[in-house]
Design a protein around this motif. Sequence first.
Motif, PDB file in Angstrom:
ATOM      1  N   VAL A 229      21.435 -15.247 -46.273  1.00  0.00           N
ATOM      2  CA  VAL A 229      20.355 -15.630 -47.194  1.00  0.00           C
ATOM      3  C   VAL A 229      19.033 -15.736 -46.424  1.00  0.00           C
ATOM      4  O   VAL A 229      18.499 -16.822 -46.228  1.00  0.00           O
ATOM      5  N   PRO A 230      18.477 -14.614 -45.967  1.00  0.00           N
ATOM      6  CA  PRO A 230      17.231 -14.648 -45.186  1.00  0.00           C
ATOM      7  C   PRO A 230      16.075 -15.194 -46.022  1.00  0.00           C
ATOM      8  O   PRO A 230      15.977 -14.940 -47.218  1.00  0.00           O
ATOM      9  N   GLU A 231      15.212 -15.970 -45.364  1.00  0.00           N
ATOM     10  CA  GLU A 231      14.071 -16.589 -46.042  1.00  0.00           C
ATOM     11  C   GLU A 231      12.978 -16.837 -45.017  1.00  0.00           C
ATOM     12  O   GLU A 231      13.267 -17.224 -43.881  1.00  0.00           O
ATOM     13  N   PHE A 232      11.732 -16.637 -45.401  1.00  0.00           N
ATOM     14  CA  PHE A 232      10.622 -16.831 -44.469  1.00  0.00           C
ATOM     15  C   PHE A 232      10.350 -18.309 -44.217  1.00  0.00           C
ATOM     16  O   PHE A 232      10.307 -18.740 -43.062  1.00  0.00           O
ATOM     17  N   TYR A 233      10.157 -19.083 -45.269  1.00  0.00           N
ATOM     18  CA  TYR A 233       9.846 -20.506 -45.109  1.00  0.00           C
ATOM     19  C   TYR A 233      10.781 -21.310 -45.988  1.00  0.00           C
ATOM     20  O   TYR A 233      10.657 -21.314 -47.216  1.00  0.00           O
ATOM     21  N   ALA A 234      11.730 -21.966 -45.363  1.00  0.00           N
ATOM     22  CA  ALA A 234      12.754 -22.713 -46.089  1.00  0.00           C
ATOM     23  C   ALA A 234      12.552 -24.213 -45.923  1.00  0.00           C
ATOM     24  O   ALA A 234      12.242 -24.684 -44.828  1.00  0.00           O
ATOM     25  N   LYS A 235      12.750 -24.939 -47.000  1.00  0.00           N
ATOM     26  CA  LYS A 235      12.643 -26.394 -46.987  1.00  0.00           C
ATOM     27  C   LYS A 235      13.970 -26.975 -47.461  1.00  0.00           C
ATOM     28  O   LYS A 235      14.451 -26.651 -48.547  1.00  0.00           O
ATOM     29  N   ASN A 236      14.576 -27.833 -46.646  1.00  0.00           N
ATOM     30  CA  ASN A 236      15.883 -28.400 -46.952  1.00  0.00           C
ATOM     31  C   ASN A 236      15.789 -29.922 -47.036  1.00  0.00           C
ATOM     32  O   ASN A 236      15.157 -30.561 -46.190  1.00  0.00           O
ATOM     33  N   MET A 237      16.450 -30.490 -48.057  1.00  0.00           N
ATOM     34  CA  MET A 237      16.444 -31.939 -48.248  1.00  0.00           C
ATOM     35  C   MET A 237      17.845 -32.410 -48.623  1.00  0.00           C
ATOM     36  O   MET A 237      18.707 -31.611 -49.018  1.00  0.00           O
ATOM     37  N   LEU A 238      18.091 -33.731 -48.540  1.00  0.00           N
ATOM     38  CA  LEU A 238      19.347 -34.304 -49.015  1.00  0.00           C
ATOM     39  C   LEU A 238      19.370 -34.214 -50.540  1.00  0.00           C
ATOM     40  O   LEU A 238      18.438 -34.661 -51.203  1.00  0.00           O
ATOM     41  N   MET A 239      20.445 -33.635 -51.071  1.00  0.00           N
ATOM     42  CA  MET A 239      20.455 -33.362 -52.505  1.00  0.00           C
ATOM     43  C   MET A 239      21.869 -33.452 -53.063  1.00  0.00           C
ATOM     44  O   MET A 239      22.845 -33.152 -52.379  1.00  0.00           O
ATOM     45  N   ASN A 240      21.993 -33.900 -54.289  1.00  0.00           N
ATOM     46  CA  ASN A 240      23.265 -33.902 -54.986  1.00  0.00           C
ATOM     47  C   ASN A 240      23.647 -32.456 -55.292  1.00  0.00           C
ATOM     48  O   ASN A 240      22.890 -31.722 -55.935  1.00  0.00           O
ATOM     49  N   VAL A 241      24.831 -32.030 -54.842  1.00  0.00           N
ATOM     50  CA  VAL A 241      25.203 -30.622 -54.978  1.00  0.00           C
ATOM     51  C   VAL A 241      25.540 -30.241 -56.416  1.00  0.00           C
ATOM     52  O   VAL A 241      25.575 -29.047 -56.755  1.00  0.00           O
ATOM     53  N   LYS A 242      25.779 -31.252 -57.291  1.00  0.00           N
ATOM     54  CA  LYS A 242      26.115 -30.941 -58.680  1.00  0.00           C
ATOM     55  C   LYS A 242      24.873 -30.801 -59.562  1.00  0.00           C
ATOM     56  O   LYS A 242      24.702 -29.816 -60.257  1.00  0.00           O
ATOM     57  N   ASN A 243      24.017 -31.835 -59.517  1.00  0.00           N
ATOM     58  CA  ASN A 243      22.862 -31.804 -60.428  1.00  0.00           C
ATOM     59  C   ASN A 243      21.537 -31.549 -59.718  1.00  0.00           C
ATOM     60  O   ASN A 243      20.483 -31.564 -60.329  1.00  0.00           O
ATOM     61  N   HIS A 244      21.590 -31.346 -58.375  1.00  0.00           N
ATOM     62  CA  HIS A 244      20.408 -31.012 -57.561  1.00  0.00           C
ATOM     63  C   HIS A 244      19.368 -32.137 -57.519  1.00  0.00           C
ATOM     64  O   HIS A 244      18.213 -31.899 -57.204  1.00  0.00           O
ATOM     65  N   ARG A 245      19.789 -33.336 -57.827  1.00  0.00           N
ATOM     66  CA  ARG A 245      18.877 -34.471 -57.718  1.00  0.00           C
ATOM     67  C   ARG A 245      18.646 -34.796 -56.242  1.00  0.00           C
ATOM     68  O   ARG A 245      19.590 -34.863 -55.452  1.00  0.00           O
ATOM     69  N   ILE A 246      17.376 -34.996 -55.864  1.00  0.00           N
ATOM     70  CA  ILE A 246      17.053 -35.332 -54.484  1.00  0.00           C
ATOM     71  C   ILE A 246      17.549 -36.748 -54.180  1.00  0.00           C
ATOM     72  O   ILE A 246      17.207 -37.703 -54.874  1.00  0.00           O
ATOM     73  N   TYR A 247      18.353 -36.870 -53.138  1.00  0.00           N
ATOM     74  CA  TYR A 247      18.917 -38.166 -52.764  1.00  0.00           C
ATOM     75  C   TYR A 247      17.879 -39.055 -52.100  1.00  0.00           C
ATOM     76  O   TYR A 247      17.790 -40.245 -52.352  1.00  0.00           O
ATOM     77  N   ASN A 248      17.083 -38.444 -51.205  1.00  0.00           N
ATOM     78  CA  ASN A 248      16.039 -39.176 -50.507  1.00  0.00           C
ATOM     79  C   ASN A 248      14.986 -38.178 -50.034  1.00  0.00           C
ATOM     80  O   ASN A 248      15.299 -37.254 -49.292  1.00  0.00           O
ATOM     81  N   ASP A 249      13.741 -38.357 -50.487  1.00  0.00           N
ATOM     82  CA  ASP A 249      12.692 -37.391 -50.151  1.00  0.00           C
ATOM     83  C   ASP A 249      12.002 -37.703 -48.821  1.00  0.00           C
ATOM     84  O   ASP A 249      11.008 -37.063 -48.479  1.00  0.00           O
ATOM     85  N   LYS A 250      12.550 -38.658 -48.073  1.00  0.00           N
ATOM     86  CA  LYS A 250      11.968 -38.984 -46.761  1.00  0.00           C
ATOM     87  C   LYS A 250      12.592 -38.156 -45.636  1.00  0.00           C
ATOM     88  O   LYS A 250      12.271 -38.355 -44.466  1.00  0.00           O
TER      89      LYS A 250
END
Length: 291
Positions: free
Chosen positions: A139-160
């Motif tokens: 899955v090549p990507e130029f600028y990727a941003k990764n965060m802690l996230m619920n894998v089912k509903n994609h809710r961000i667990y913590n944006d810090k």
Amino acid sequence: MQNKQATSFMEATGVIQYNMTNDYMFRYILQKNKKVLKGLICSLLHLQPEQIKNVEITNPIDLSEDIDGKDFILDINVLLNDNTQINLEMQVENKHNWPDRSLAYLCRSFDQLYRGQEYEEALPVIHIGFLDYTLFPDVPEFYAKNMLMNVKNHRIYNDKFTLSVVDLSQIELATEEDKAYNIDYWARLFKAKTWEDIKMLAEKNEYLQEAAQSVYMANAEEIVRQKCRAREDAERHERTLKRDMNRLKEENATVKKENAAVKEQYAAMKEQYAALATRIEELEAQLAQKK
């Protein structure tokens, strides 16, 4: 070669000796020039210059000291507006450990609470790695941003908690949003091989112009070139050691296979010998009966 009489990158021509993919040059430019650091952070975090009130490197190094083979890490810790921690790192060589390494750096930065502080007082942390290889080839990507996230509903667990990667080998995959904030231009400037390339990139952006001039001035300093060369030598030595180690591992694996094959042959021969010995005993017994 750059023109020795030139005083600006705009007057320089030819090949750039050391660009910002050299991790010492990367550290040198961003530590020496806050305007360049500010411009880069604005692009990466999609900020306007007026939104940055203060930017401070919290792990400065003595740029006059020698960089020896032990100094393989030249990451930059930045405190932005006194309320966000950012870690920047240039990594050209694929050491096959980036996910774990970047996560370790991020966790270390996040765990900075003093005695008596509440957990919610922890500052947001952002780790941004500039890699000249593709971290996940599927899955090549130029600028990727990764965060802690619920894998089912994609809710961000913590944006810090943010892990970002700029893939310098996939600039052609930059999105319109990436281009709107000139992130692709920064990537091209980091990898630029000639002063002609840099002139075209920096033509309409004051922060890129500042970075280009800083790269030019740094290349004009003998001590900076020596340290950039030392970093290249250290990386080359590490690659040689790794190549030799892999070769020895392969040879060791081959010897093990050969030993295993010999052991199998020996075991088979023992079985054959035992079978022959048993057959001889049987024949001798039959012969004895006949006599």
